[in-house]
Write a protein that holds these residues in place. Structure first.
Motif, short mmCIF file in Angstrom:
data_model
loop_
_atom_site.label_atom_id
_atom_site.label_comp_id
_atom_site.label_asym_id
_atom_site.label_seq_id
_atom_site.Cartn_x
_atom_site.Cartn_y
_atom_site.Cartn_z
N ASN A 164 30.77 -43.88 -23.62
CA ASN A 164 30.97 -45.30 -23.31
C ASN A 164 29.66 -45.97 -22.92
O ASN A 164 29.40 -47.12 -23.29
CB ASN A 164 31.99 -45.45 -22.18
CG ASN A 164 33.39 -45.08 -22.62
OD1 ASN A 164 33.70 -45.12 -23.80
ND2 ASN A 164 34.23 -44.70 -21.67
N MET A 184 41.26 -41.18 -27.92
CA MET A 184 41.07 -42.61 -27.67
C MET A 184 39.59 -42.97 -27.73
O MET A 184 39.20 -44.00 -28.30
CB MET A 184 41.63 -42.98 -26.30
CG MET A 184 43.15 -42.96 -26.22
SD MET A 184 43.75 -43.30 -24.53
CE MET A 184 43.05 -44.92 -24.26
N GLU A 185 38.76 -42.10 -27.15
CA GLU A 185 37.31 -42.34 -27.16
C GLU A 185 36.78 -42.34 -28.59
O GLU A 185 35.97 -43.20 -28.97
CB GLU A 185 36.62 -41.25 -26.33
CG GLU A 185 35.15 -41.51 -26.08
CD GLU A 185 34.52 -40.42 -25.22
OE1 GLU A 185 33.30 -40.45 -25.06
OE2 GLU A 185 35.27 -39.54 -24.72
N SER A 236 38.44 -43.06 -31.22
CA SER A 236 38.94 -44.28 -31.86
C SER A 236 38.08 -45.49 -31.47
O SER A 236 37.77 -46.35 -32.31
CB SER A 236 40.40 -44.51 -31.45
OG SER A 236 40.87 -45.71 -31.99
N GLN A 237 37.67 -45.56 -30.19
CA GLN A 237 36.84 -46.67 -29.72
C GLN A 237 35.47 -46.66 -30.41
O GLN A 237 34.96 -47.71 -30.80
CB GLN A 237 36.66 -46.58 -28.20
CG GLN A 237 37.92 -46.90 -27.42
CD GLN A 237 37.76 -46.60 -25.94
OE1 GLN A 237 36.73 -46.09 -25.49
NE2 GLN A 237 38.79 -46.92 -25.17
N ALA A 267 33.79 -49.45 -32.82
CA ALA A 267 32.46 -50.01 -32.57
C ALA A 267 31.59 -49.92 -33.82
O ALA A 267 30.84 -50.84 -34.15
CB ALA A 267 31.79 -49.29 -31.40
#
Length: 437
Positions: free
Chosen positions: A23, A172-173, A175-176, A180
């Protein structure tokens, strides 16, 4: 069992750390792109509509070229960000596969333990197992084993739940990061489209200038004549400043030598009064020649150590529209420019700023505009094309201090350009490697 739990907590902590790192990477890349995009948006407003006269068209060509260079840098930055995100996706995919494998292993072990407990589920069987021991020591060990195995099975169930949560978070990470990347690729295509549009606009402008070759040559000669006048004046003032610095340094050296001789003389007199035989006076060394005083040498060293960190000499948004050195204007025949510094276009009302602590060496006017020289040891920064000056010769200035307002040409849509030079004594330097854009 203790080591097993420690390993579990370590894995859980590592997964959390990797997630935060991912992140953080995306946020850092987005922040960098936001800054660059803001600079591009601000500098786009500096581009003016093409006027009919050759001088304005040549200025517009310089501004447009500077804008194109900045957009190319932005696209290069996005390409690097795409590579970084691809690396992150690969790393996240590998982490997810490992977590899924660990989860499958834990489920398999848990299934085996459940089956074992199911076969030995009754209290009578457990008691039989405990009381069938040969002595009290073995009985106690079997009792402890039964308790620990029950605890182990409970912890295994908890571990599976935690591992399942880690897998979900990692998905989920992943996918993020993919989202991006898709957003970045879309933005890159948009920037490429804008770049192509500006390249076409530049070609149109070049074609117009090619049709006005005679007027263009006249404009180039005029600009060259003005630049030669300015540089000759700067060279003269720098030579004078160097001579003043040399005299200051020699005067400082002379005073230090006199103080040394006086101290030696007083020491000799004291020895004579006390009856100590006086030593034969040493032959005085010839006075050393210095080009700078001690203070100037210290300031010069500090300036040099800040290479690449110095602030831009203009306030607000800007475009570098002309670089250092001799170069041909792209697309135009027999059009060569020779810049002793760089030209920085800003917004109307922009202020010229001192790039480092120093002393104002000279303030002079040429063709109705102010020009300022600031000495930083043996380095001298030069600020030209100012409509006003807010400092005087001999004043001390600090880094980023406003020293005057950059001239805005109302006959050319308020075009505001600072001409900036950097010297080391008489040597001309390329300012760009010294500045932090």
């Amino acid at each position: 069992m203790k080591y097993f739990l420690l390993a579990l907590f370590f894995c859980f902590g590592t997964a959390t750390t990797l997630r935060s790192q991912s992140n953080k990477l995306i946020k850092e890349l987005e922040a960098q792109r936001t800054t660059l995009q803001k600079q591009i948006t601000e500098t786009e407003s500096l581009l003016k509509n093409t006027r009919k006269d050759v001088g304005s068209q040549l200025n517009d060509l310089a501004s447009l070229t500077g804008q194109i260079e900045k957009r190319k840098q932005y696209i290069i930055s996005m390409n690097k960000d795409v590579d970084a995100i691809n690396d992150e996706l690969y790393s996240l995919g590998r982490q997810l596969r490992k977590l899924q494998k660990d989860l499958a292993d834990k489920k398999k072990k848990y299934e085996s333990s459940v089956q074992y407990l199911y076969k030995n589920k009754s209290i009578e069987e457990k008691l039989m197992f405990i009381f069938s021991a040969d002595d009290l020591g073995k009985m106690y060990r079997r009792l402890r084993y039964v308790r620990e195995y029950a605890t182990y099975q409970r912890l295994q169930g908890e571990e599976i739940l935690k591992k399942q949560e880690q897998v979900t978070r990692k998905r989920m990470e992943l996918s993020q990061v993919k989202a991006a990347k898709e957003s970045l690729l879309k933005e890159r295509e948009e920037e490429k489209t804008k770049l192509e549009s500006q390249e076409k606009e530049k070609q149109t402008l070049v074609s117009r200038l090619q049709n006005k070759q005679k007027g263009l040559q006249n404009e180039i000669r005029r600009k060259r004549k003005e630049a030669n006048q300015l540089n000759a004046r700067i060279d003269k003032l720098i030579s004078e400043e160097i001579e003043r610095a040399r005299k200051r340094a020699e005067e400082e050296a002379r005073r230090e030598e006199e103080a040394r001789r006086k101290a030696e003389s007083e020491a000799g007199n004291k020895k004579a009064k006390s009856g100590t035989p006086a030593r034969t006076a040493r032959k005085a060394k010839p006075l050393e020649r210095f080009s700078m005083s001690k203070a100037d040498r210290e300031l010069s060293g500090n300036f040099a150590s800040n290479r690449g960190k110095l602030p831009m000499p203009i306030s607000g948004s800007y475009i570098i529209v002309s670089h250092y050195g001799e170069y041909a204007v792209e697309g135009l025949r027999n059009v060569k420019l020779d810049n002793k510094g760089i030209d920085i276009q800003g917004r109307p009302g922009a202020q010229a700023r001192a790039i480092f602590n120093g002393k104002v060496a000279a303030v002079f006017q040429l063709n109705g505009l102010f020009n300022i020289l600031i000495r930083h040891g043996d380095y001298i920064s030069v600020y030209c094309n100012l409509s006003s000056a807010s400092v005087k010769q001999g004043e001390t200035v600090s880094t980023k201090q406003s020293i005057g307002q950059v001239f805005s040409d109302l006959t050319d849509s308020g075009r505001t350009v600072l001409h900036f030079q950097l010297r080391r004594e008489k040597e001309k330097l390329n300012p760009e490697p010294w500045l932090n854009p």
